[in-house]
Design a protein around this motif. Structure first.
Motif, PDB file in Angstrom:
ATOM      1  N   LEU A 256       0.751  -0.984   0.199  1.00 25.11           N
ATOM      2  CA  LEU A 256      -0.070  -0.013   0.120  1.00 25.11           C
ATOM      3  C   LEU A 256       0.892   1.205  -0.012  1.00 25.11           C
ATOM      4  N   LEU A 257       1.810   1.220   0.859  1.00 31.08           N
ATOM      5  CA  LEU A 257       2.651   2.475   0.954  1.00 31.08           C
ATOM      6  C   LEU A 257       3.400   2.858  -0.181  1.00 31.08           C
ATOM      7  N   VAL A 258       4.159   1.620  -0.906  1.00 30.91           N
ATOM      8  CA  VAL A 258       4.689   2.044  -2.281  1.00 30.91           C
ATOM      9  C   VAL A 258       3.921   2.351  -3.425  1.00 30.91           C
ATOM     10  N   SER A 259       2.643   1.973  -3.317  1.00 30.42           N
ATOM     11  CA  SER A 259       1.608   2.298  -4.599  1.00 30.42           C
ATOM     12  C   SER A 259       1.152   3.532  -4.106  1.00 30.42           C
ATOM     13  N   PHE A 260       0.773   4.068  -2.861  1.00 32.83           N
ATOM     14  CA  PHE A 260       0.196   5.397  -2.625  1.00 32.83           C
ATOM     15  C   PHE A 260       1.349   6.385  -2.861  1.00 32.83           C
ATOM     16  N   LEU A 261       2.842   6.237  -2.743  1.00 35.53           N
ATOM     17  CA  LEU A 261       3.625   6.871  -2.907  1.00 35.53           C
ATOM     18  C   LEU A 261       3.887   7.224  -4.240  1.00 35.53           C
ATOM     19  N   GLY A 262       3.833   6.007  -5.257  1.00 36.92           N
ATOM     20  CA  GLY A 262       4.005   6.253  -6.435  1.00 36.92           C
ATOM     21  C   GLY A 262       2.819   6.909  -7.034  1.00 36.92           C
ATOM     22  N   ALA A 263       1.668   6.964  -6.623  1.00 35.86           N
ATOM     23  CA  ALA A 263       0.411   7.807  -6.928  1.00 35.86           C
ATOM     24  C   ALA A 263       0.724   9.399  -6.530  1.00 35.86           C
ATOM     25  N   ILE A 264       1.098   9.589  -5.612  1.00 34.75           N
ATOM     26  CA  ILE A 264       1.595  11.005  -5.073  1.00 34.75           C
ATOM     27  C   ILE A 264       2.648  11.435  -5.812  1.00 34.75           C
ATOM     28  N   LEU A 265       3.612  10.958  -6.253  1.00 35.43           N
ATOM     29  CA  LEU A 265       4.835  11.536  -6.666  1.00 35.43           C
ATOM     30  C   LEU A 265       4.750  11.280  -8.348  1.00 35.43           C
TER      31      LEU A 265
END
Length: 356
Positions: A256-265
């Protein structure tokens, strides 16, 4: 006002409430990710998947959690008891702590208080996420070492080498984002993508990040830390009951973390890909004006959709490609991803300089 300015004015009860919401959302989304993977994989393999407990098997993950809580929790005789118990807690805690800087919205009216759905907004927010994610690997290494068994120890050593290696490529892929946005704050990076998403502008960096995030989470075909065919179950071979559940929770939480971070960045976070017309109009959060709860929900909807696209891709890759060998894993990151990421940093810096 920016997210950082609004958050600095939050009273204590708002901070506590947002922290509770973030924790509950992380647990809920993790449970839904487990259910989603089981349903998706079942469809890929022409099976039914969980369909007995609740509608479409929606309660199956919850029932599995109850089952694990009631299972006997064994500690090997040769284990270091204190470290053995603490190791899964380190991994899970580090994963959830990283969500503190993940912005879900811009300025909103939250129970009459102007704030942002973000626990804190650090000027080096992305570096904080990378640092906390690095702490998570200690849980894996200590779990393997403290078990007092050979296979878990080898799994822990593999994991430490893998995570450190792929963090180098991941960090370099994000440098180009910092250059373009002029900031390491997650909310400011989102604001800088109001016209073009960085997945388009910085496509090579986006590809490198997408590959690295799979390696960072120890997911197949990069699951050398678990490698059932070689190490029984890897670093968590000796775990059972709730401690095994915490390790499982941390793995999906990291997804979840890396997916949310990818969506944000790279994918503009809450910025909608649809035209801003009529009922599709998204709140103009970049202006700093607070938006209603309905506008907040619309933005969060798009952020979650983008994040779950990343989770779906990770699931798809896991059940499609065979596991790599250890030498192939290291070759990919050190001789392919890292050189390309370094080249991308230089090209991004030159292009950005020419645009000024």
């Amino acid at each position: 006002m920016t997210n950082a300015q609004l958050i600095s004015q939050d009273p204590g009860w708002i901070i506590a409430l947002k922290g509770l919401i973030i924790f509950a959302a992380c647990v809920f989304l993790t449970i839904m990710s487990v259910w989603g993977e089981r349903r998706i994989v079942a469809r890929m393999q022409q099976r039914s998947g969980p369909n007995r407990v609740g509608k479409f098997g929606l309660l199956q993950a919850l029932v599995d959690g109850v089952k694990l809580a009631l299972k006997e929790d064994l500690i090997p005789k040769a284990a270091d008891r204190i470290v053995f118990v603490i190791a899964p807690i380190i991994s899970t805690t580090a994963c959830f702590m990283a969500f503190a800087v993940i912005p879900m919205t811009g300025p909103v009216n939250f129970f009459g208080q102007q704030t942002a759905m973000q626990l804190t907004d650090l000027s080096v927010g992305v570096l904080y996420v990378l640092a906390i994610a690095s702490v998570g690997v200690y849980g894996i290494v200590l779990a393997g070492w403290s078990s007092g068994s050979t296979y878990p120890l080898l799994g822990g050593l593999r994991s430490s080498a893998q995570v450190i290696s792929y963090e180098v490529a991941m960090g370099l892929s994000l440098v180009a984002v910092f250059i373009y946005a002029g900031s390491m704050s997650t909310s400011e990076i989102v604001a800088a993508q109001d016209q073009w998403w960085y997945a388009v502008v910085l496509f090579p960096s986006f590809v490198i990040y997408a590959i690295s995030m799979v390696g960072e989470t120890n997911r197949a075909p990069f699951d050398l830390a678990e490698a059932e065919s070689e190490l029984t179950a890897g670093f968590h071979t000796e775990y059972s009951g709730m401690r095994w559940a915490l390790i499982f929770l941390s793995e999906y939480g990291m997804m979840l973390l890396v997916s949310f971070l990818g969506a944000i960045l790279f994918l503009g976070s809450w910025n909608t890909p649809l035209p801003n017309i009529g009922f599709l109009k998204l709140a103009d959060w970049t202006s700093g004006q607070p938006e209603s709860i309905s506008g907040m929900a619309w933005g969060m909807f798009w952020l979650i959709v983008k994040a779950y696209m990343g989770i779906f891709i990770q699931i798809w890759i896991r059940w499609t490609y065979p596991r790599l060998r250890v030498d192939q894993l290291m070759y990919l990151t050190w001789k392919v991803l890292t050189p390309f990421a370094i080249g991308g940093v230089f090209l991004s810096a030159i292009w950005r300089l020419l645009m000024i």
